[in-house]
Design an enzyme around this catalytic site. Structure first.
Site, mmCIF file in Angstrom:
data_model
loop_
_atom_site.group_PDB
_atom_site.id
_atom_site.type_symbol
_atom_site.label_atom_id
_atom_site.label_comp_id
_atom_site.label_asym_id
_atom_site.label_seq_id
_atom_site.Cartn_x
_atom_site.Cartn_y
_atom_site.Cartn_z
ATOM 1 C CG ASP A 49 40.689 37.141 14.542
ATOM 2 O OD1 ASP A 49 40.691 37.677 15.666
ATOM 3 O OD2 ASP A 49 41.285 36.084 14.303
ATOM 4 C CE1 TYR B 116 32.485 53.763 38.534
ATOM 5 C CE2 TYR B 116 34.514 54.898 39.062
ATOM 6 C CZ TYR B 116 33.199 54.608 39.343
ATOM 7 O OH TYR B 116 32.608 55.162 40.442
ATOM 8 C CB THR C 205 26.185 54.529 39.247
ATOM 9 O OG1 THR C 205 27.434 55.121 38.918
ATOM 10 C CG2 THR C 205 26.394 53.067 39.541
ATOM 11 C CD1 TRP D 280 44.669 46.427 46.967
ATOM 12 C CD2 TRP D 280 44.980 46.997 44.825
ATOM 13 N NE1 TRP D 280 43.734 47.377 46.640
ATOM 14 C CE2 TRP D 280 43.892 47.739 45.334
ATOM 15 C CE3 TRP D 280 45.340 47.180 43.499
ATOM 16 C CZ2 TRP D 280 43.180 48.659 44.569
ATOM 17 C CZ3 TRP D 280 44.628 48.109 42.737
ATOM 18 C CH2 TRP D 280 43.559 48.840 43.279
ATOM 19 C CB SER E 154 23.320 46.324 29.233
ATOM 20 O OG SER E 154 23.623 47.174 30.305
ATOM 21 C CB SER F 36 48.819 42.109 28.856
ATOM 22 O OG SER F 36 47.573 41.489 28.677
ATOM 23 C CB SER F 37 45.467 45.935 30.076
ATOM 24 O OG SER F 37 45.276 44.887 30.975
ATOM 25 C CG HIS G 174 36.781 58.803 46.178
ATOM 26 N ND1 HIS G 174 35.712 58.760 45.325
ATOM 27 C CD2 HIS G 174 37.434 57.636 45.996
ATOM 28 C CE1 HIS G 174 35.723 57.618 44.659
ATOM 29 N NE2 HIS G 174 36.757 56.925 45.053
ATOM 30 C CG HIS G 175 40.695 55.651 46.517
ATOM 31 N ND1 HIS G 175 40.211 54.395 46.767
ATOM 32 C CD2 HIS G 175 40.181 56.015 45.320
ATOM 33 C CE1 HIS G 175 39.448 54.007 45.744
ATOM 34 N NE2 HIS G 175 39.401 54.979 44.853
ATOM 35 C CD GLU H 213 42.743 48.230 37.200
ATOM 36 O OE1 GLU H 213 42.851 48.895 36.154
ATOM 37 O OE2 GLU H 213 43.250 47.116 37.344
ATOM 38 C CE LYS I 184 26.364 52.078 32.879
ATOM 39 N NZ LYS I 184 25.963 51.651 31.541
ATOM 40 C CG HIS J 189 42.569 38.193 48.222
ATOM 41 N ND1 HIS J 189 41.749 37.258 47.657
ATOM 42 C CD2 HIS J 189 41.774 39.255 48.530
ATOM 43 C CE1 HIS J 189 40.507 37.713 47.633
ATOM 44 N NE2 HIS J 189 40.490 38.935 48.152
ATOM 45 N NE ARG K 23 41.909 47.723 53.240
ATOM 46 C CZ ARG K 23 42.023 48.233 51.993
ATOM 47 N NH1 ARG K 23 41.848 49.523 51.799
ATOM 48 N NH2 ARG K 23 42.314 47.463 50.984
ATOM 49 C CG HIS L 241 38.022 55.674 41.529
ATOM 50 N ND1 HIS L 241 37.637 55.137 42.721
ATOM 51 C CD2 HIS L 241 36.906 55.758 40.782
ATOM 52 C CE1 HIS L 241 36.329 54.929 42.698
ATOM 53 N NE2 HIS L 241 35.854 55.297 41.536
#
Lengths: 577, 313
Positions: free
Chosen positions: A117, A269, A340, A151, A280, A181-182, A314-315, A267, A343, A88, A462, A265
């Site tokens: 293109d 964002y 943040t 994950w 926006s 790919s990314s 912070h993780h 990731e 925004k 998941h 968890r 982290h």
């Protein structure tokens, strides 16, 4: 719905026209998709493939919620449960949220900046097929032994002594293939934005979604090599006798955590910034107002990305780390709340004194702001490390990051789907079904996840396949499970709406929303070459300028030749002069 | 009479009665949520009550919760108000405003100030959470005796005396090793799953793991501390005297479980902490010691017998 524009008078060539011609006959059939290098077709394939993965990840989530609906449930074995949450999480992050943003970026970015293109069309196709290969490799593992380390694949659990089966290896190849790919996609986005903007489109006139994709690309380029290196070290640990993460031979399990989160982290964002970009774009259109504080919104995207590179540990507040490390990462996480917040204030500022039209895309944007705000606020709780000692690795954190990722990215994706569907397919989605899906998704989401804060505060960690029937745990978990099915129903309504509207939706015309950006200056769906003529960009809202110009010329013509030549044309005939 | 078209009318100021109503509604919501708190224990706040550090985390959390509540109602309120007040109506025209630098600077500073306040509160509360308290007068009174050790390599209370227990995580059980005063740790009393501790005594933990990463967590006794192979992590707790029972069996048991995914049986890696009086604790330690010694003797005798059998053949 239909835009009313003016027919080209024979004598005057100055009236802006929506005009495009096919250069070559288009290929048709399935080979046209497999061999395409057209950014629009690739974008559509991205969107379809990632939604297939989204549905698969969603089914896995429902199985997880079914197992947890009762205390001491025996529906799933511990092994199956661990496999499911690993599938998941990995699916939603690597195969849905990150690539779906690349899908929107692929489809929209050249259109928004007035390009025909992407900069490297063949690399673009390669990006897509690497993503597809990553998904296939990863999901092939369900026929053998899927990974069961979450994950995050923390070591030493992910080492071959504890998980010898090939599942972790499938996960490693997924990271490599989707990462490549990314990375290729990111370089392509960057090159396209840097070089192929329409004349007059300076950095201060770049649509905010394009700003977001630019920063998304930069973050991917900075963060992905780190995880690629880390999983390579894990691969050599598992198969070639190295000990990078093995404490019994001088390696360090914490090294894995640092490398993983140094990528992990940013990731977050990478997932939410393009979502911010979609919001926006959509809010100003339906508030009928320019974005409030364009510069602040664009700048805060850059600041968030920069700070996002400095908050990874912070993780890791509960790991054995010196106080100075904990304090640094608490303060850097605090800092990121400022841009943040800016925004969110600017979005509300955009709504303020507008004339808000409650279309489905706008509703999803509003749902996004309200939901993401809660994720941001709980983010402050978990950023304060003494408090995080109680909250980390519990359902509170599960609730927090679902508020951030579903609130910050998935709601935006749904807004984007409803907003750009007319451009992509040429047909409108059903508004009643859209609104129904919005309310089901919003209510389902909050019923599922709000109560999970309390589950965590009640002491449930968890990633546990069962829990004892103490306190209110069983009640809360049942509420959460019921919510997850309401949410799934909402997603089902979106799918039905999409499929139904493909054939039966009202014909959209080039600019059904009276939008602001350049993708609406062409047919829906756009022709292969996107634009025959690319207008000079004079503001951040080129379509508004064009509509104004058209109206002005129409007025002038009307003054010269009363009534005769001013005709209203059906939208479907526009642009195919 | 001149009729001003709606577009040219100045925006109506927020009517005071409506503002009062909105404030009252917010206040009622806050109060009812606060009242719902005790009814559903731990719906809004983390568990506490077993140790001063858990209580201090709880009170820090409550301060943050109040600030967060104000921000939540403020921002969501502004959002809902904007949606209601500025919905498209006949004759309404959107104000073409592109921004306001003063406002931007204002809310940037506003957000920063809130965070500075929260950081300050955290730093004020931090030492009480991170650094162990001294044991109370009713604690284990063997000052100077070997069972309470003064060490320099972990955080100790100001008087340097604590009961230092080694916690070892392994798939899927916790093992606790109690000090016995000598440097040989192989013959120390130990227990699995259930840790027994004296009340009113500062207990410091050295947390390690021997296979994969685990995380030590008993919610009422404070936060989580990961047990990572190759590292030693530290925390402490001090259980108030009222939790000890008249007998060993009646001591309060605090439960927790491993909080870091450690494999298939992660969900069943339970930790319990039994609070007993210092006297009961000393008695229990002595019992464990003699049990261990007896088991060692039995094993030695068995080994001897086996050796004799093997040699005899």
């Amino acid at each position: 719905m239909a835009t009313t524009e003016i027919a080209r008078p024979a004598a005057s060539a100055a009236v802006p026209q929506i005009a495009a011609h096919d250069v070559r006959p288009e290929r048709t059939g399935w080979t046209s998709w497999v061999t395409t290098t057209d950014h629009k077709k690739i974008g559509i394939m991205y969107l379809v493939l990632t939604f297939v993965f989204f549905i698969m990840g969603g089914v896995e989530a429902l199985l997880i919620r079914l197992q947890l609906s009762q205390a001491d449930n025996t529906l799933l074995t511990p092994q199956k449960y661990n496999e499911l949450f690993t599938l998941h999480g990995t699916t939603m992050i690597f195969l849905f949220v990150v690539p779906v943003m690349a899908g929107f970026g692929n489809y929209l970015l050249p259109l928004m900046i007035g390009a025909r293109d992407m900069a490297f069309p063949k690399l673009n196709a390669l990006s897509f097929w690497l993503l597809a290969a990553g998904g296939v490799v990863f999901y092939a593992s369900i026929f053998f032994s899927p990974p069961e380390c979450g994950w995050t694949c923390y070591t030493p659990l992910a080492e071959s002594s504890y998980l010898p089966s090939g599942g972790v290896d499938a996960w490693i190849y997924l990271i490599h293939l989707t990462g490549l790919s990314s990375l290729i996609g990111a370089i392509n986005f960057y090159a396209t934005i840097a070089n192929m903007r329409a004349p007059g489109m300076g950095w201060g006139r770049l649509p905010l979604f394009v700003w977001a994709i630019l920063v998304y690309a930069i973050l991917l380029i900075l963060a992905l090599p780190v995880i690629a290196g880390a999983v390579t070290l894990l691969l050599t640990d598992r198969h070639f006798g190295t000990h990078f993460f093995d404490p019994t031979s001088g390696g360090s399990p914490l090294l894995w955590q640092h490398l993983f989160w140094f990528f992990g982290h940013p990731e977050v964002y990478i997932m939410v910034l393009p979502g911010f970009g979609i919001i926006s774009e959509v809010i100003p259109v339906f508030a009928r107002k320019p974005i409030f504080g364009y510069k602040a919104v664009a700048a805060s995207t850059v600041v968030i990305a920069f700070l996002g590179l400095l908050v990874w540990a912070h993780h890791m507040f509960s790991t054995p780390s010196p106080t100075v490390v904990l304090v640094f990462f608490m303060m850097s996480s605090f800092l990121i709340a400022v841009p943040t917040g800016v925004k969110i204030f600017n979005w509300i500022g955009t709504l303020w004194r507008g004339t808000i039209e409650f279309t489905t895309p706008l509703l999803y944007c509003v749902g996004f702001i309200g939901t993401f705000l809660i994720g941001g606020i709980t983010g402050i709780f978990v950023a304060i490390f003494p408090i995080d000692w109680q909250l980390t690795d519990t359902y509170f954190v599960v609730a927090h990051f679902h508020y951030v990722i579903v609130g910050g990215a998935v709601f935006a994706v749904f807004a984007g789907v409803h907003y750009w569907f007319p451009k992509i397919t040429g047909r409108m989605m059903s508004e009643p079904l859209g609104k129904l899906s919005f309310w089901l998704v919003l209510i389902g989401f909050h019923v599922t996840f709000f109560v999970q804060h309390a589950i965590g505060l009640d002491g449930m960690p968890r990633r546990v396949y069962e829990y004892p029937d103490v306190g209110h745990l069983e009640l809360y978990n049942l509420i959460s499970t019921i919510g997850s099915f309401i949410l799934a129903l909402g997603v089902g309504v979106i799918v039905i709406n999409v499929v139904r509207s493909l054939k039966r939706g009202a014909v959209a015309g080039p600019d059904p929303w009276k939008a602001n950006t350049l993708e609406w200056f062409t047919q829906s769906p756009p022709p292969v070459n996107n634009f025959d003529t690319i207008p000079r960009i004079r503001s951040v809202e080129p379509m508004k300028d064009i509509r104004r110009e058209v109206a002005r010329q129409a007025d002038r013509l009307a003054a010269l030749q009363p009534a005769a030549t001013v005709a209203s044309m059906g939208p479907e005939t526009q642009g195919t002069v | 009479m001149t009729i001003i078209p709606p577009a040219l009318r100045p925006p109506r100021p927020f009517p005071t009665t409506r503002r009062r109503l909105a404030l009252a509604l917010a206040a009622v919501t806050v109060v009812s949520l606060a009242a719902a708190g005790p009814a559903f224990a731990n719906f809004w706040t983390p568990e506490s009550g077993g140790s001063p550090n858990a209580d201090r985390i709880h009170s820090l959390y409550v301060i943050v919760l109040v600030v967060a509540g104000v921000v939540f109602f403020g921002v969501e309120g502004a959002l809902l108000y904007a949606l209601f007040r500025f919905r498209a109506r006949k004759g309404a025209v959107a104000a073409q405003i592109r921004g306001n630098t003063r406002l931007e600077i204002g809310w940037t500073i506003g957000a920063a100030v809130i965070l500075v306040v929260l950081a300050t509160v955290t730093f004020i509360k931090l030492p009480g959470i991170r650094n162990p308290d001294d044991s109370g007068p009713g604690g284990l009174q063997t000052a100077g005796a070997p069972i309470l050790t003064a060490q320099v390599d972990n955080r100790q209370p100001p008087n340097g005396k604590s009961l230092r227990i080694a916690v070892n995580g392994q798939q899927y059980i916790w093992r606790y090793t109690y000090p016995d005063g000598d440097s040989n740790t192989l013959n120390n009393p130990f227990s699995y799953t259930e840790m027994v501790v004296p009340t009113d005594t500062t207990v410091t933990l050295d947390i390690r793991a021997q296979d994969v990463a685990h995380s030590w967590w008993v919610p009422k006794l404070g936060g989580k501390f990961d047990a990572v192979p190759g590292y030693t992590n530290h925390t402490w707790f001090k259980i108030p005297a009222k939790f000890a029972g008249a007998t060993f069996a009646k001591g309060t048991v605090f439960t927790g479980q491993c909080a870091e995914l450690c494999g298939r049986n992660h969900a069943n890696m339970i930790a319990r902490v039994r609070a007993v009086t210092p006297a009961q604790f000393e008695q229990w330690i002595a019992q464990r010691k003699s049990d261990v010694a007896q088991a060692d003797d039995t094993a030695a005798a068995g080994r001897k017998k086996l050796d004799a059998q093997l040699n005899g053949q």
